[in-house]
Scaffold this motif. Sequence first.
Motif, PDB file in Angstrom:
ATOM      1  N   VAL A 257       0.831  -1.199   0.000  1.00  0.00           N
ATOM      2  CA  VAL A 257       0.000   0.000   0.000  1.00  0.00           C
ATOM      3  C   VAL A 257       0.867   1.250   0.000  1.00  0.00           C
ATOM      4  O   VAL A 257       0.501   2.280  -0.579  1.00  0.00           O
TER       5      VAL A 257
ATOM      6  N   GLU B  48      -9.466   5.668   5.007  1.00  0.00           N
ATOM      7  CA  GLU B  48     -10.229   4.607   5.667  1.00  0.00           C
ATOM      8  C   GLU B  48      -9.489   3.272   5.597  1.00  0.00           C
ATOM      9  O   GLU B  48      -9.504   2.489   6.543  1.00  0.00           O
ATOM     10  N   LEU B  49      -8.828   3.012   4.473  1.00  0.00           N
ATOM     11  CA  LEU B  49      -8.107   1.753   4.312  1.00  0.00           C
ATOM     12  C   LEU B  49      -6.939   1.659   5.282  1.00  0.00           C
ATOM     13  O   LEU B  49      -6.646   0.576   5.812  1.00  0.00           O
ATOM     14  N   CYS B  50      -6.258   2.769   5.533  1.00  0.00           N
ATOM     15  CA  CYS B  50      -5.073   2.780   6.384  1.00  0.00           C
ATOM     16  C   CYS B  50      -5.396   3.059   7.849  1.00  0.00           C
ATOM     17  O   CYS B  50      -4.475   3.313   8.633  1.00  0.00           O
TER      18      CYS B  50
ATOM     19  N   LEU C 111     -14.722  -2.386   5.449  1.00  0.00           N
ATOM     20  CA  LEU C 111     -13.913  -2.820   4.310  1.00  0.00           C
ATOM     21  C   LEU C 111     -14.784  -3.283   3.148  1.00  0.00           C
ATOM     22  O   LEU C 111     -14.444  -3.070   1.979  1.00  0.00           O
TER      23      LEU C 111
ATOM     24  N   LEU D 113     -15.805  -0.240   1.413  1.00  0.00           N
ATOM     25  CA  LEU D 113     -14.727   0.276   0.578  1.00  0.00           C
ATOM     26  C   LEU D 113     -14.549  -0.551  -0.685  1.00  0.00           C
ATOM     27  O   LEU D 113     -14.262  -0.014  -1.762  1.00  0.00           O
ATOM     28  N   GLU D 114     -14.706  -1.856  -0.551  1.00  0.00           N
ATOM     29  CA  GLU D 114     -14.551  -2.740  -1.711  1.00  0.00           C
ATOM     30  C   GLU D 114     -15.584  -2.428  -2.790  1.00  0.00           C
ATOM     31  O   GLU D 114     -15.293  -2.520  -3.993  1.00  0.00           O
TER      32      GLU D 114
ATOM     33  N   ALA E 112      -8.838  -3.189  -0.979  1.00  0.00           N
ATOM     34  CA  ALA E 112      -9.838  -3.424   0.064  1.00  0.00           C
ATOM     35  C   ALA E 112     -10.095  -4.914   0.248  1.00  0.00           C
ATOM     36  O   ALA E 112     -10.268  -5.390   1.380  1.00  0.00           O
TER      37      ALA E 112
ATOM     38  N   ALA F  83      -7.327  -6.328   2.288  1.00  0.00           N
ATOM     39  CA  ALA F  83      -7.452  -5.978   3.701  1.00  0.00           C
ATOM     40  C   ALA F  83      -8.500  -6.839   4.394  1.00  0.00           C
ATOM     41  O   ALA F  83      -8.355  -7.190   5.576  1.00  0.00           O
TER      42      ALA F  83
END
Length: 707
Positions: free
Chosen positions: A188, A293-295, A304, A307-308, A338, A341
């Motif tokens: 990432v 948001e991912l981090c 997640l 987000l995906e 995503a 994750a």
Amino acid sequence: MDQSYFLLPLLIDGQSSSGNNIDVYLRPLIDELQSLFVDGVETYDADKGETFTMRAALMWTINDFPAYGMLSGYSVHGYKACPYCHADTSSTWLPFSKKICYFGHRRMLEEDHPYRDDAVHFDGTTEHRKAPVPLSGKDILAQWNVYGNITFGKVKEKQERPQGWNKKSVFFELPYWKTNTVRHNPDVMHIKKGVSENILNLLLCKDGKSKDNLQARRDLQHFNIRKELHPVPKAGFSGSFNKKIKTVKGKIDGLKSHDHHVIMQHLLPLSLRTSLPGSVGLVINELCTFFRELCAKNVNDKELEKLEKAIPLILCKLERIFPPSFFDIIIYLIVHLAKEARLAGPVQYRWMYPIERYLLTLKNYIRNRNWPEGSIMEGCLLEEVTTFCSRYLDENIETKLNRPVSIHDGKYGKPTYTKMGLTFINDIHRFIILNSICLEEVREIHKDELREEHPNWNVERLEKHHHDNFCSWFINYVQDPKVELTLDKDLRCLSKYPSREVAYYNGFGVSGYKFEIKEIEESRTTQNSGIAAIGTEGIIYYGYLDRILGIRYPGRAKLIYLFKCVWYHTKTGHGKWRETYRTWKDEYGLTSVNTNLFEFEDEPYIFPEQAFQVYYSKCLKHPEWSVVSRWKPKNTYDVPQFVDVDKEDNAETDSDDDGLRLLQASISIDPNESQVEHEVSWVRNDFEHEIIVDIPTTSKESVKRKR
């Protein structure tokens, strides 16, 4: 991922990369990993005082994208460079930019999404293919069953292999490797850096680096899409953002990975509001929000999953705005982050930041540049020996294992003492006993007595009487012999008035934050005085730290610390800016406050535990306003509460941190949002621009003329 627990099992010498031949160097490591999993190692358990057979398995590898290809064996170059989409990777050759671009993000959307049938705003075609399915370990082995593995070293003849593969990875010799869902992580850190560089170079029109140039416009003309941007004389233009950048020649050079991390997650969203049209800025802001948001340090599967579903739509919006040359393989890989994750957990444990810092540590071991590998091995051996010995030293001796943290809880610096008046002391005393958590049960006893004496009083009248008379009631309450035996000594001391001599401090650490008063920031470029607190009704109050007070009660050993704050006005508005607003949340999800308007002058105090740290950035359009941003302190985590599995899945847990999540934008998915809302174009119309004129010349250089 602390460096104290890192091992250096393999060091490959040489000035060039080993490429596919890295499997030869990995052979001893693979043999040890296989033995560690199958046979195990006899290990001593110091707690139980006995030995046991310890077994271990390799979860995954952490690497950048070129190393991804060397370790996995997949070719990360060419038309099928995505290791997740493999043979189904959508790519095309740009004849004028002379590079490969990777489209096809519409395949990741829902089958009935309107973008699939929109040929005008994309590449001129409709999209009805299904999303590609990543290959499992068994699928990869099935492809290689037809072929034998390649011969390593210098081989002249061409070796047969499956499409898209350079070799069969040596990791498949581990018995469990084919069953691992995640085998190699896309980093990432490097992906975010590549995305940030692409966006900054395009926005700043950096020479030789921008993805929006004459060749990119010719590619648009070649594919017959976005005719308003075709390089026809006096038609279409590329906005020059250099005039809006206060750096030499409008360039930003020398940024490292963490600099791009800060830009993408914090700085870029702040600048988008004033430098880009809303149709473009909002989409880039959504991409920044996705990475933020991912981090995040703590994420759950529902976020997640959200987000995906959101990232394919975000990339499709970018396809409608940016030229095809913008979409290289780094941009294409975002769509899979995503999902990774959800399978492998938070990215903090899978990105390259700790590895890059460790590589810097190894480079610092080099003393003899003629033999760098030997210097590294000698330094690692010395580090392991000293770390091992430090575990047996006395706890009072400072080592790298018990070194104090940089930000500790408590006061900073020497105090200054001031003798205050009785009115000031009365206000301080009233605030402490009416708001201390340790006196919450005592306050409830007083309210119960009031309810019994005055059953007809409403809540407002009861609270007012409680607020005005609790101090005098508490003095009589602690003098009761029965209460004196049960009540803690420190609580009994609070019934007396504090000392008139008040200690003032310049700094205070709490919950991983280091607060400093506003006065000492005048000569600094950093901010540590920004403060926010959540009220009883969930309202967020913003302000700055004016004073840090230390209050001493007679008979009590420890001081009680208070923050005296100056609060900004809290009348909140949403959407477009209006003069009547005092706190404003715009369409980008960013919160702004008017730093010239104040309120709650009679209620300035809070306890340090109630404070969250924020920082303020001046708004370019409205100088009296500042944008509020919050940062997460280092080495602190929001540990979720355990929820009974028998309860509903949507059961919510209480957290004081939830309210401040409003300070940052969040991704929302509206199924009706993408009904081709409005015409989105890269064309700028808010300042004087440049015309890109396509004139045939014998030179390979493009011709750019100003109007």
